[in-house]
Design a protein around this motif. Structure first.
Motif, mmCIF file in Angstrom:
data_model
loop_
_atom_site.group_PDB
_atom_site.id
_atom_site.type_symbol
_atom_site.label_atom_id
_atom_site.label_comp_id
_atom_site.label_asym_id
_atom_site.label_seq_id
_atom_site.Cartn_x
_atom_site.Cartn_y
_atom_site.Cartn_z
ATOM 1 N N GLU A 21 0.800 -1.195 0.161
ATOM 2 C CA GLU A 21 0.058 0.153 -0.025
ATOM 3 C C GLU A 21 0.836 1.235 0.024
ATOM 4 O OE1 GLU A 21 -3.166 0.081 -0.416
ATOM 5 O OE2 GLU A 21 -3.311 -2.295 -0.554
ATOM 6 N N GLY A 22 1.896 1.281 -0.450
ATOM 7 C CA GLY A 22 3.088 2.252 -0.642
ATOM 8 C C GLY A 22 2.330 3.439 -1.572
ATOM 9 N N HIS A 23 2.903 4.453 -1.558
ATOM 10 C CA HIS A 23 2.460 5.519 -2.738
ATOM 11 C C HIS A 23 3.290 5.509 -4.024
ATOM 12 C CE1 HIS A 23 0.072 7.017 0.487
ATOM 13 N NE2 HIS A 23 1.113 6.999 1.512
ATOM 14 N N SER A 24 4.161 4.542 -4.125
ATOM 15 C CA SER A 24 4.852 4.505 -5.607
ATOM 16 C C SER A 24 5.097 2.837 -5.779
ATOM 17 C CB SER A 24 6.059 5.089 -5.399
ATOM 18 O OG SER A 24 7.043 4.777 -4.538
ATOM 19 N N LEU B 65 -0.016 0.138 -15.101
ATOM 20 C CA LEU B 65 -0.408 0.724 -16.505
ATOM 21 C C LEU B 65 -0.753 2.153 -16.142
ATOM 22 C CD1 LEU B 65 -1.114 -0.137 -19.280
ATOM 23 C CD2 LEU B 65 -3.512 -0.424 -18.738
ATOM 24 N N LEU B 66 -0.083 3.067 -17.110
ATOM 25 C CA LEU B 66 -0.413 4.323 -17.133
ATOM 26 C C LEU B 66 -1.278 4.740 -18.474
ATOM 27 C CD1 LEU B 66 3.414 5.845 -17.081
ATOM 28 C CD2 LEU B 66 1.756 5.295 -14.957
ATOM 29 N N ILE B 67 -2.525 5.318 -17.721
ATOM 30 C CA ILE B 67 -3.437 5.686 -19.020
ATOM 31 C C ILE B 67 -3.649 7.399 -18.391
ATOM 32 C CG2 ILE B 67 -5.738 5.442 -19.805
ATOM 33 C CD1 ILE B 67 -5.640 2.778 -18.367
ATOM 34 N N PRO B 68 -2.971 8.252 -18.853
ATOM 35 C CA PRO B 68 -2.912 9.488 -18.670
ATOM 36 C C PRO B 68 -4.302 10.268 -18.979
ATOM 37 C CG PRO B 68 -0.650 9.215 -19.567
ATOM 38 C CD PRO B 68 -1.551 7.927 -19.974
ATOM 39 N N ALA B 69 -4.924 10.098 -20.049
ATOM 40 C CA ALA B 69 -6.128 10.472 -20.540
ATOM 41 C C ALA B 69 -7.325 10.424 -19.372
ATOM 42 C CB ALA B 69 -6.487 10.287 -21.706
ATOM 43 N N ASN C 263 -5.768 4.916 -11.344
ATOM 44 C CA ASN C 263 -4.896 4.846 -10.330
ATOM 45 C C ASN C 263 -3.917 3.682 -10.972
ATOM 46 O OD1 ASN C 263 -3.284 4.682 -8.186
ATOM 47 N ND2 ASN C 263 -4.349 4.614 -6.657
ATOM 48 N N PRO C 264 -2.598 3.893 -11.399
ATOM 49 C CA PRO C 264 -1.890 2.964 -11.720
ATOM 50 C C PRO C 264 -1.301 2.034 -10.714
ATOM 51 C CG PRO C 264 -0.922 5.046 -12.596
ATOM 52 C CD PRO C 264 -2.086 5.325 -11.420
ATOM 53 N N MET C 265 -1.433 2.466 -9.422
ATOM 54 C CA MET C 265 -0.914 1.545 -8.290
ATOM 55 C C MET C 265 -2.147 0.501 -8.109
ATOM 56 S SD MET C 265 1.632 3.188 -7.046
ATOM 57 C CE MET C 265 1.968 2.236 -5.527
ATOM 58 N N GLY D 60 -12.207 -10.497 -16.533
ATOM 59 C CA GLY D 60 -13.233 -9.315 -15.855
ATOM 60 C C GLY D 60 -12.415 -7.997 -15.716
ATOM 61 N N ARG D 61 -11.227 -8.031 -15.348
ATOM 62 C CA ARG D 61 -10.511 -6.810 -15.176
ATOM 63 C C ARG D 61 -10.346 -6.047 -16.649
ATOM 64 N NH1 ARG D 61 -7.195 -10.443 -12.366
ATOM 65 N NH2 ARG D 61 -7.550 -9.983 -10.307
ATOM 66 N N ALA D 62 -10.018 -6.897 -17.479
ATOM 67 C CA ALA D 62 -10.017 -6.481 -19.009
ATOM 68 C C ALA D 62 -11.226 -5.555 -19.528
ATOM 69 C CB ALA D 62 -9.433 -7.467 -19.892
ATOM 70 N N LYS D 63 -12.200 -6.253 -19.127
ATOM 71 C CA LYS D 63 -13.655 -5.945 -19.824
ATOM 72 C C LYS D 63 -13.689 -4.543 -18.941
ATOM 73 C CE LYS D 63 -15.553 -10.122 -21.528
ATOM 74 N NZ LYS D 63 -16.373 -11.020 -21.402
ATOM 75 N N ALA D 64 -13.718 -4.537 -17.831
ATOM 76 C CA ALA D 64 -13.871 -3.254 -16.910
ATOM 77 C C ALA D 64 -13.113 -2.106 -17.123
ATOM 78 C CB ALA D 64 -13.603 -3.668 -15.314
ATOM 79 N N LEU D 65 -11.686 -2.336 -17.730
ATOM 80 C CA LEU D 65 -10.909 -1.298 -18.138
ATOM 81 C C LEU D 65 -11.166 -0.806 -19.614
ATOM 82 C CD1 LEU D 65 -8.391 0.394 -17.899
ATOM 83 C CD2 LEU D 65 -6.919 -1.337 -18.699
ATOM 84 N N ILE D 66 -11.721 -1.748 -20.474
ATOM 85 C CA ILE D 66 -12.303 -1.177 -21.681
ATOM 86 C C ILE D 66 -13.363 -0.373 -21.541
ATOM 87 C CG2 ILE D 66 -13.494 -2.170 -23.707
ATOM 88 C CD1 ILE D 66 -11.673 -4.510 -23.698
ATOM 89 N N ALA D 67 -14.182 -0.774 -20.404
ATOM 90 C CA ALA D 67 -15.637 0.041 -20.351
ATOM 91 C C ALA D 67 -15.163 1.370 -19.675
ATOM 92 C CB ALA D 67 -16.644 -0.682 -19.443
ATOM 93 N N LEU D 68 -14.218 1.422 -18.891
ATOM 94 C CA LEU D 68 -13.867 2.491 -18.186
ATOM 95 C C LEU D 68 -13.407 3.538 -19.103
ATOM 96 C CD1 LEU D 68 -13.209 4.366 -15.593
ATOM 97 C CD2 LEU D 68 -11.135 3.013 -15.330
ATOM 98 N N ALA D 69 -12.419 3.029 -20.231
ATOM 99 C CA ALA D 69 -11.710 3.997 -21.317
ATOM 100 C C ALA D 69 -12.781 4.072 -22.473
ATOM 101 C CB ALA D 69 -10.512 3.408 -21.507
ATOM 102 N N SER D 70 -13.881 3.805 -22.443
ATOM 103 C CA SER D 70 -14.677 3.582 -23.731
ATOM 104 C C SER D 70 -14.901 4.998 -24.625
ATOM 105 C CB SER D 70 -16.032 3.057 -23.226
ATOM 106 O OG SER D 70 -16.678 4.080 -22.656
#
Length: 196
Positions: free
Chosen positions: A46-49, A78-82, A88-90, A104-114
């Motif tokens: 649970e660090g900050h980096s 994973l960095l997704i600046p947009a 949160n990449p962490m 499930g993670r992949a589908k959730a990420l696709i939905a988040l960045a749709s």
């Protein structure tokens, strides 16, 4: 020299072995090494980096294993600046919930960045690595990959082929005719300036 990987993920153990080929034999955590074997039963993550987490995991497992054995630990995301504050990449592996599997993670990420378009879909990966023995960090590294583009769809079979690495199935490589990172041959992967 044996080098204990602070993971039981076979894909990560294999990648670490490739990194140190000829220098050390990488082995996973011993099967008899359990969290409940000592009073402190929480792996610090649970660090900050990424560097803080890699250091903490290397120190934790090197103390737990002991005996002067050398432990290698990594942490990355994973960095997704947009996406700004919505990503949160962490928490790359945990953002979809603790019970989510890789598909499930992949589908959730696709939905988040749709709603992201064009260069807004630029992604990169950051990884930190630390080596420790008996609770003391011996060395550490930090790297960022070349950029890629986040895909809009996912093939579950491609994720299954990643053996615990799910992001390559979503990573489009513009420098390889738009193929996915998971589709590249070992020779093609070796030509990339990858975080590994």
């Amino acid at each position: 020299m044996p080098l204990t990987a602070a993971t039981r993920n076979p894909a990560k153990v294999q990648e670490l072995a490739r990194l140190v080929a000829g220098l050390a034999d990488v082995v996973p955590l011993p099967p008899d090494t359990h969290l409940n074997a000592a009073p402190d039963t929480t792996v610090p993550e649970e660090g900050h980096s990424f560097e803080e987490n890699a250091f903490a995991k290397a120190v934790f497992w090197s103390r737990r294993i002991g005996g002067g054995r050398v432990v290698i630990a990594t942490d990355g995301g994973l960095l997704i600046p947009a996406l700004g504050d919505r990503w949160n990449p962490m928490r790359t592996r945990r953002f979809a919930g603790e019970s989510a599997d890789d598909v499930g993670r992949a589908k959730a990420l696709i939905a988040l960045a749709s709603e992201l378009k064009g260069e807004q879909r630029l992604i990169a990966w950051q990884e930190a690595l630390a080596v420790a023995s008996d609770g003391a960090v011996l060395a550490s590294w930090f790297a960022t990959s070349e950029p890629g583009l986040l895909a809009r769809d996912v093939d579950p079979a491609m994720i299954a082929g990643g053996n615990g690495f799910w992001i390559p199935a979503l990573w489009i490589c513009p420098d390889f005719e738009g193929r996915r990172l998971a589709e590249l041959s070992p020779e093609e992967l070796a030509t990339r300036r990858d975080h590994w």
